[in-house]
Design an enzyme around this catalytic site. Structure first.
Site, mmCIF file in Angstrom:
data_model
loop_
_atom_site.group_PDB
_atom_site.id
_atom_site.type_symbol
_atom_site.label_atom_id
_atom_site.label_comp_id
_atom_site.label_asym_id
_atom_site.label_seq_id
_atom_site.Cartn_x
_atom_site.Cartn_y
_atom_site.Cartn_z
ATOM 1 N N SER A 84 0.133 -24.719 -29.792
ATOM 2 C CA SER A 84 0.895 -25.635 -28.942
ATOM 3 C C SER A 84 0.087 -26.084 -27.713
ATOM 4 O O SER A 84 -0.359 -25.254 -26.909
ATOM 5 C CB SER A 84 2.175 -24.936 -28.487
ATOM 6 N N ASN A 85 -0.062 -27.390 -27.583
ATOM 7 C CA ASN A 85 -0.706 -27.940 -26.386
ATOM 8 C C ASN A 85 0.208 -27.771 -25.176
ATOM 9 O O ASN A 85 -0.249 -27.563 -24.058
ATOM 10 C CB ASN A 85 -1.008 -29.423 -26.590
#
Ligand SMILES: Cc1ncc(COP(=O)(O)O)c(C=O)c1O
Length: 322
Positions: A84-85
């Site tokens: 997840s960014n």
């Protein structure tokens, strides 16, 4: 009325400073030639926002983390997929603000942390792995309870910080784009939890632009994602005290392929073309699929009447090193 006036209530919201400066907008002239585009294509470089490896989430976190600080939180809790960014950017922002950070990540704990998870740990976040996407919300609720019992005053940030407040960061990004003299006919970008598209749409409505905002889905079907985007857009217009009519969301789910994060032939082509014509990186989970959507629009001739197209690069480049 100045296009800035309807944004004044959003500008007045508390923000922590993470962006530093507007992200660059520039033309992709060699890429235009590579795909035989008749019109100019511009790119907004949120991938090169300096803070915490950048990306669209930095814009959202300026507002959402300010809300956490406003509530005197000591810990932020959020969730996402393993790479997840959003989680990585949240971990960086928590470090910057001196807050603890708990991340609930869906998937098995990898033997070696790479890409975003490696950075999550480097930024000091505690990582909690759960088997499935559906396990994330209950795990966050359990952590919230635990941290509260410890006196660590938790603040929960929903998936992707895709709330109207988070999306306000993207609406303000539209005015940043206008300030730099860019008024595209069409914006194309990657869409997933709806906040980016809801924010861009509300920004376009509030500034009185006719610009189409086309979200290329990374995973979700068009109808539910469109409904989510419109909910966020409406919530944001309300937050801005505007009675302007919301716009319908344009979501294209035909570039997902076999699923979230799985490359497609079109995303591979998009990644290679942009890297080799411009030296710019897009990732297979989000931005290469979005760029594949833009390439298809150009090749189908459906953008022939538009004078300018802008690809809003939302980041994600860390993922290519995972
Ligand atoms: C690189 C990148 N682009 C686009 C998106 C989609 O943004 P949103 O979740 O606001 O729809 C994400 C979300 O995680 C992302 O990490």
């Amino acid at each position: 009325m100045s296009p800035d006036k309807p944004l004044a209530p959003l500008r007045a919201l508390p923000r922590v400073s993470l962006m530093g400066a507007p992200s660059l907008v520039h033309r992709l002239d060699r890429f235009e030639k590579a795909i035989d585009s008749r019109g100019p294509i511009f790119i907004k470089r949120d991938d090169s926002i300096p803070f915490g490896f950048g990306g669209n989430k930095v814009r959202k976190l300026e507002l959402v983390m300010a809300a956490a600080v406003g509530e005197d939180a000591l810990t932020v809790i959020t969730c996402g997929g393993i790479q997840s960014n959003h989680c990585r950017a949240t971990a960086a922002a928590a470090a910057r603000l001196g807050l603890d950070c708990d991340l609930v990540l869906s998937g098995a704990r990898p033997a070696i942390l790479t890409g975003n998870t490696r950075l999550d740990e480097m930024f000091g976040a505690r990582l909690h792995f759960v088997p499935d996407r559906a396990d994330r919300a209950p795990a966050m609720a359990a952590l919230e309870k635990e941290r509260r019992a410890e006196g660590r005053r938790p603040f929960v940030i929903p998936l992707g910080a895709s709330t109207p407040l988070g999306a306000a960061g993207l609406a303000l990004g539209v005015s940043e784009m206008l300030d730099a003299g860019h008024q595209p006919d069409v914006i194309v970008h990657a869409s997933s939890s709806g906040g980016t598209q809801g924010g861009l749409l509300a920004g376009v409505v509030l500034t009185g632009l006719k610009t189409r905002v086309i979200g290329i889905s990374a995973d979700e079907r068009a109808a539910p994602l469109g409904a989510l985007v419109e909910d966020i857009e409406r919530g944001l217009l309300h937050l801005a005290g505007s009675d302007a009519a919301p716009r319908k969301a344009e979501v294209d789910d035909s570039f997902v392929g076999e699923g979230y994060g799985i490359p497609t032939e079109a995303s591979r082509e998009a990644q290679t073309l942009l890297a080799r014509s411009e030296g710019i990186v897009v990732d297979h989970t989000y931005t290469a699929k979005a760029l594949a959507g833009l390439i298809a629009l150009v090749r189908s001739g459906s953008l022939a009447d538009t004078t300018s197209v802008l690809f809003w690069h939302t980041g994600g480049q860390v993922g290519v090193l995972a």
